[in-house]
Structures are given as C-alpha cells and as structure tokens.
Design an enzyme around this catalytic site. Structure first.
Site, PDB file in Angstrom:
ATOM      1  CE  LYS A   1      34.046  50.533  50.415  1.00 21.28           C
ATOM      2  NZ  LYS A   1      32.812  49.807  50.026  1.00 21.28           N
TER       3      LYS A   1
ATOM      4  CB  ILE B   1      39.494  47.245  42.643  1.00 19.88           C
ATOM      5  CG1 ILE B   1      38.172  47.320  41.867  1.00 19.88           C
ATOM      6  CG2 ILE B   1      39.545  48.342  43.710  1.00 19.88           C
ATOM      7  CD1 ILE B   1      37.893  48.628  41.187  1.00 19.88           C
TER       8      ILE B   1
ATOM      9  CD  GLU C   1      44.278  37.305  50.525  1.00 16.19           C
ATOM     10  OE1 GLU C   1      44.272  36.609  49.492  1.00 16.19           O
ATOM     11  OE2 GLU C   1      44.965  37.039  51.514  1.00 16.19           O
TER      12      GLU C   1
ATOM     13  CB  CYS D   1      38.564  35.303  45.452  1.00 21.82           C
ATOM     14  SG  CYS D   1      38.830  34.867  47.173  1.00 21.82           S
TER      15      CYS D   1
ATOM     16  CD  GLU E   1      37.553  36.344  40.314  1.00 20.98           C
ATOM     17  OE1 GLU E   1      37.836  37.560  40.308  1.00 20.98           O
ATOM     18  OE2 GLU E   1      37.730  35.601  41.286  1.00 20.98           O
TER      19      GLU E   1
END
Lengths: 512, 287
Positions: free
Chosen positions: A215, A271, A289, A323, A420
């Site tokens: 997805k 998440i 990750e 990231c 972040e």
C-alpha cells in the site's frame, strides 16, 4: 559572467551534487545579485497519468469493492492529478488471497535464478521509464526534480538490480542455514520517497521468494501504480505483486489480515508502535523503519565549508521529509558563531519553488496536513523560547511551501529538539567536549542516523562507536545505496533494509 | 556423637554485582519433586526489576566497550569456574528432582555451551558485518553492536543449562541483561550468580531475579529502558504480553523454546543475532 563565478567556487566533490551557488559567505550576496536563474522546468507533456486508478490485484486493474475513490493532488499547485481507489478490508482480502495463490502456485515453484531474472527485468524497466517516473514523483509528492531524477528513481532501479542478483545466491548469505520464504508480505510505505520505498520493500521480498501486497501512501500513490504497469509489461506472474491503495484504514486491514505472514512498515514511530502492538501474539514477522531526530556533530577541526554543505544536505534534502534527516545540529562552541553565519548565508542561496524546475533546491511540502504540522512546530518552538530564523525571498502563491528554518537558543528538553518535525527545520545546540556531544546526540528516544564532521579520523571512530544509531555518516550525509544496510536503533525501528542484512526480514532460517 | 546439623543456604538475588534480598522482604517456598521444602526464594517485585535494569544500564557502556577478546575470556572464565563447582551444581539439580546422570550431563553441557559462545565474541563482527561496495565514492561498512539491555525469561526445564544457553549469546553480543529465573526451579540460576561473581563479569552485566512470573514479566517487558526480550517460556499469554509490552518502545522480542536443551542446535550464532544492531558507517573517499 557565470563561468567566471564558477571558477571561484570551492570544489565540492564530497557532499553530493555540486550546488550552483557558493557556500563562501563573503561572496554569497554578490552572487545572488549577479546570478539570477531563468526558469528551467522539466516538461510534463510526455508523461501519462490516468484520470482514475483502480487497485492492481492479480495482474489486473480491479475496481474497489465499495466503489470509493480518493484524490491525489500536486502539492506545488494544489491541482488534482488523479483519482485512485480507496481500499477496504474486502479489497485487501482479495489481494491477499491472490498473493497467497501466486505464492503457492507460481512464485515459490520458480528457481531462484528465474525469479532473479524477473527482478532484473523490473530494474531495467524502471531505468527505461526513469524520466517519466521522476516527473510523476515530483508532481505527486512535491520533491525537486533534481532529487527524483538523480536520487529516487536511479536508486529504486539499483535496488531491484541488487536484490535480483541475490535470488539464486541465498545459500551464501546465511552460512549453515537454509533460507525459505515467509509467504505473503504486507508492506506499507510512506510518502517521502514513494518509488524508492516501494523498491526497498518489494525487491528483497521477491528475491527471497515471497509475494507482496503493498500500500503506497494516500498522498503519493502514482509511482506505485506506474510500477504496477511495469510489472505487467515485465510479464511478472499475476499476483506476485499487488498494489492496494488507500489511507490508514487500508493499511490497518493489511496489518490485521490473518493470512499475511510478514509486515514491513516505514513511517512514524507512533504508527509503528500501534502496528507492533496489534500483531502481538499472531506470530507475524515484522520490520519497522520509523522516525528519527538525527544529530549532526560538528567539531572545531571540521572543514567548515564542507560541513555547511553537509548540514544543508542533511536537513533540507527533500524538504526535510526524511526519517534520517539531520535535524539537530550540535556544534562545538568555538566555531558556532562562524558556522551559523555561513549556514545562514548558504541558506539564502537555496532556491525554493516549482519542484519540476531543474534549479529548484527545495520543493513543496508534501501535503496540507504535513504543512500544518510543520507550522504548528514552528509555533511550538517560538513558544518554547527558541529564536527562529528563516530565509528571506518570496514563496510561490499556491501550493505548500516552507522556508528553510533554524532554531537557536533551544534546550535538550524542548519539544522541537525531542520530536520529529519532518520538515526543513533545524535546531542548533552547542557543546564543549566530545562527551557532551555524545550525551546530547543520544538523548532522544530515536536512533536512526547521525552525522559527524571532523578532520580527525580517530575522532570519527571514537564518537561513531558511542552514538546509538543505525547509520553514521562521517563528513557526508544522506547517502544511500542498495548494498548498505539501513535501519534504526531504539525507537527508530527494528530490522534492516538494504544489503545482505536486508534479506533477513524476509526469510525463515532452518539448520542445514 | 550427634549428627552434624547441616547449614542451609539463604538464596538471594543478584543485582549490580551484589546479593541483596528482594526489597519486598518476601519469599516463596521452593520444593523438590516430592513436595519437601528446599529453600525460600526471593519473591522479587517491580522495584527489584527497576533496580536490576538500572544496574544493567550502568554497566552497559563498560561491557560493550570491552574488547571482544576480553569478553570472550570472561565468558571462558565463567566456564572455568563452573567446571570447578560441578559437584555443587549437580547436587543442586538433583535436589530439584533431576536424576544424577542427567544432572551431570546438564552441568557439563552448560560448561561446554559457555566455551562455545566464548569463542564467538570476536567472530560475530566478521560473520555478521560487511563491507558494502556502494556505487558512490565512499568507504562503507556495517558492524554489529549490542541492542542494549535484554530481559531474559528463563523456562522451568533444565534450569541451569537453559539459563546459560540464553545468557551466553546475549552476553556474547555485548548486551547486559536481567534474568527472571525459572519460577519452579530458580535455585540453580540463583547459585549460578555466585559463579558469575567469581568470574570477572563486571557487576550489573548479569542480574538475576526470582519470583512469580505473573508479577515480574509485565514489569520487565514494559520497562522503557529495556531494549530486548528473550523469552523461553512457551506460554501463549506470556508471548502476547511480551510482544504487546514490547511495542511501548520498539523492543526486540524473540521467543526461543527448546524441546531438549542438551541438543547442539542451541549452539548457534543465529541466537546471538536477534540482539545485535547493525550500524552502517559512511565516509567519503577523496584526496
């Protein structure tokens, strides 16, 4: 005139693509006055995007069961690009069923060698379509064409090429063990490097003999759907790769589907934790990750211009939607003033605007919601008492754009230092001793990437050993390669992608 | 002449290189196979778990920072000391109901297992590390580093051998640990802490607690400063609980169960691997 100016610029063969303007503070102003860029937009005329995309399941386009579609826009213009299917659990069920069948009937019966040849084909066809993919990537996601053209797409092809070669050599990767595929892999990828993340997920999964249901993110589904066309063109057996589009609920349906053997997720730590919790006790394998808050440690003995280029690349690459971005600058006290001045001068030369323009350094923020999130953090930073600096110059009228931003006067416990932001926002702290730098560098829940600048090799190794992060860039930053393992310590994730280590998450090992 | 009165041993815990009782000052009875009381073991609490994790964290930098050669020698030293105390541990195992012959085999296998892993410390980087031929002009290599603090949940069977089979690979990788000993047969593990103490293992690198699993597993696996869990108890609830709690801070959770701990399949670098992090370093190659 331009040629003459070029000669005066320091060479920059270390930190990525040479920038068109000088990091030299004294001439920066001169240059911006003398050297204006004419627009150099990449033409988007020859690319083809359908008005409406369906799921790609079992080698064909499949209408979503519920018939609902979502819209993807160009974040630089806010114009609609296409509609795509919103996946429900019925669609996911269908995709998993097909993937299971493909796993049992065709893919697992192929020899590694033949499997590899299919993956080589995918690599080659991505190269053939490189220009089109790069343009679509920039239109759908807002990233500068220079990056999608020179980084995202070539690396995606390289990733398939690298893992294609592993398919018939797995015995050499795991001494004393036999490597068997897991089955059906559910893969959920983010919007910052849509095609590249697809490659990171699909290439190793296929090479080890698994089939996939992937997805893409809801703001950037288009290159994944173009990849579906490539799978068809390459003659990949039906059902080996399935693309189901949609948002978080579609992702949740994949994670919670009982017949999925492995989940690979790239996205936020928040998440990631939900995923790890929801598959607890199910026996599903997983890799994550997740987020990061990369420290950039600049020692006094660092080559300062090179370090400035490195910092620019660390935090402003892909608008900071990375990231592993270096978002916390830790600079040794003695050079902090000089460095910050040079950094600000260099930031002034960054060109913000049309992602399709080849001169653009900083494109559009990926979506309205991400834009709002960044703006909220800027407010938070100011409220926490930090001093904010932003570059001058105008921004395009439409679309979501954010000026490169620095925060000074921050403390370790500030939210803008700990959390972040995922935007072009850098916090700056100083340190006196290497130990203090290490202490500050390690003082977040994350551990994905870090950067060190010094001319002293022994210091690189000493500092590098003590920093808890999966990637350590010394005198460089934001470099990627399919042969180099990537992944986080602590809350930045679990497992590695890339290299030999990237095979582990996709195999079951049994003693020979 | 009267028979000599035997001196009974007080079984305590092992935290930070010391042997405190549980802070709760509570114990629970441990019996032999016939139901006779052997000893009262410490019934540790959440607070003991926290103390143990603090000790494990404090010792982590030092243990990780030692040379692989040195760590190998220390693990070898554990085996040497255990060899000298074979009879003590054989007796301890017999007391829990293990037949003499099996007890001897278990102790000897435990020693051999330590020897096996002592030889791995300076080889895992070569087996699990790589030099990566990146396409750009950079020198690039990946080396394994320890994950950090690993919580070990030991099973009831082969209490000495299983504990050592779980502990050795975790130590070998440079991690420090907190062990929840078998609830039913905690005494061999608790006594083993004396061997560790005599073997140059720095205090805090291994911490051993006894008590009720349903009280300790939750505290240990939900601790925010624990990086990994190695669970060898084959119980659905514990599996689910450890994985759920693991998600709080992305713990590396690895379940490992054995039908027969004597089997040599339990000697493998792939048991070290789950608690290794791969660090990739890049440096430009230029003049």
């Amino acid at each position: 005139m331009a040629d003459k100016l070029k000669e005066t610029m320091p060479s920059n063969d270390v930190n990525g693509t040479p920038k068109p303007s000088s990091p030299n503070a004294d001439t920066a102003e001169q240059i911006t006055m003398l050297w204006e860029y004419s627009p150099a937009p990449e033409s988007s005329e020859h690319i083809s995007i359908s008005d409406k995309y369906h799921h790609f399941i079992g080698g064909e386009w499949v209408h979503p069961e519920k018939g609902r579609y979502m819209t993807t826009i160009n974040p630089a213009t806010e114009n609609k690009l296409a509609e795509f299917a919103e996946g429900t659990s019925e669609d996911v069920k269908r995709a998993v069923k097909v993937a299971r069948k493909a796993y049992e009937k065709s893919w697992s019966n192929l020899s590694g060698k033949e499997r590899g040849k299919y993956i080589f084909r995918l690599a080659r066809m991505i190269q053939e379509k490189a220009r089109e993919l790069a343009i679509i990537e920039s239109m759908d996601g807002g990233k500068p064409i220079r990056e999608s053209r020179d980084v995202d797409v070539p690396l995606a092809a390289a990733h398939f090429f690298y893992y294609a070669g592993w398919a018939d050599k797995l015995g050499y990767a795991f001494p004393g063990r036999k490597a068997d595929p897991l089955g059906v892999c559910g893969q959920i990828i983010p919007w910052n490097f849509p095609l590249l993340m697809l490659a990171w997920k699909i290439a190793p999964a296929l090479a080890t003999g698994n089939t996939v249901v992937l997805k893409p993110a809801e703001t950037t589904p288009l290159t994944a759907l173009k990849f579906a066309e490539i799978c068809m063109d390459a003659g990949l057996p039906d059902g080996v790769v399935n693309i189901v589009t949609g948002a978080g609920q579609t992702g949740a349906a994949i994670v919670n589907h009982p017949d999925v053997d492995k989940i690979a997720f790239t996205g936020s730590t928040e998440i990631g934790k939900i995923i790890q919790k929801s598959i607890a006790g199910t026996g599903k394998k997983f890799t994550l990750e997740l987020g990061g808050k990369g420290p950039l440690i600049i020692f006094e003995d660092a080559p300062i211009d090179q370090a400035v280029e490195g910092i620019i690349n660390a935090i402003f690459f892909n608008q900071g939607h990375v990231c592993c971005a270096g978002s916390r600058l830790l600079v040794q006290e003695g050079i902090s003033e000089k460095l910050i001045k040079k950094l600000k001068d260099r930031m002034e030369t960054l060109i913000i605007g049309d992602p399709l323009d080849k001169n653009t350094d900083i494109g559009a923020i990926n979506s309205r919601s991400q834009y709002e999130r960044i703006m909220k953090y800027l407010e938070t930073g100011k409220n926490e008492g930090a001093e904010m600096y932003q570059t001058s110059g105008s921004l395009p009228e439409n679309g979501y754009f954010c000026r490169p931003t620095l925060f000074t006067g921050v403390s370790q416990s500030n939210r803008i230092v700990q959390e972040e932001i995922f935007g072009p926002v850098l916090t700056i702290q100083t340190f006196r001793t290497p130990d203090e730098a290490i202490e500050k560098a390690n003082n977040t829940p994350y551990g994905l990437a870090s950067g060190i600048w010094t001319d002293k090799g022994s210091k690189i190794f000493k500092t590098g050993q003590k920093i808890r992060s999966g990637v350590m860039w010394a005198n460089t930053y934001n470099k990627f390669d399919p042969t180099a393992p990537f992944g986080g310590y602590k809350e930045s994730g679990l497992g590695r992608e890339g290299g030999l280590h990237g095979l582990y998450p996709y195999v079951n090992l049994t003693p020979v | 002449m009267t028979d000599r009165i035997e001196v009974l041993k007080t079984y305590k815990t092992y935290i930070g290189g010391k042997f405190p009782r549980s802070e709760s000052e509570r114990t629970y009875p441990v019996s032999d196979s016939k139901g006779n009381l052997i000893a009262n073991a410490c019934r540790c609490t959440r607070k003991d778990v926290r103390e143990a994790v603090v000790a494990a964290r404090a010792s982590f930098d030092g243990w990780q920072g030692r040379s692989a050669y040195n760590r190998g020698q220390i693990i070898y030293r554990i085996a040497e000391i255990l060899e000298g105390r074979k009879s003590q541990f054989t007796e301890e195992l017999e007391r829990t109901g293990t037949k003499t012959k099996n007890a001897v085999t278990e102790v000897e296998s435990a020693i051999d297992r330590l020897i096996y892993y002592s030889g791995w410390t300076d080889k895992i980087s070569q087996v699990f590390g790589t030099i990566n031929p990146v396409a750009s002009s950079h020198f690039n290599f990946s080396v394994p580093e320890p994950s950090g603090i690993v919580g070990i949940i030991a099973p009831d069977d082969s209490p000495l051998l299983s504990t050592i089979s779980l502990l050795a690979p975790v130590l070998c990788g440079g991690n420090t640990c907190v062990i929840i000993a078998s609830e039913k047969n905690p005494l061999p593990a608790v006594s083993f802490s004396e061997v560790l103490h005599a073997s140059d293992v720095p205090g805090g690198v291994v911490n051993i607690l006894s008590g009720y699993r349903n009280e300790l597993v939750d505290s240990l696996t939900s601790h925010m400063d624990v990086n990994g869990i190695l669970n060898a108890v084959n119980d659905e609830n514990i599996v689910k609980l450890t994985e759920e709690n693991g998600s709080i801070n992305i713990k590396r959770v690895y379940h490992y169960t054995a039908e027969n701990w004597l089997d040599e399949i339990h000697e493998s670098p792939y048991i070290i691997h789950p608690f290794l992090e791969i660090k990739t370093t890049w440096h430009p190659v230029s003049s």
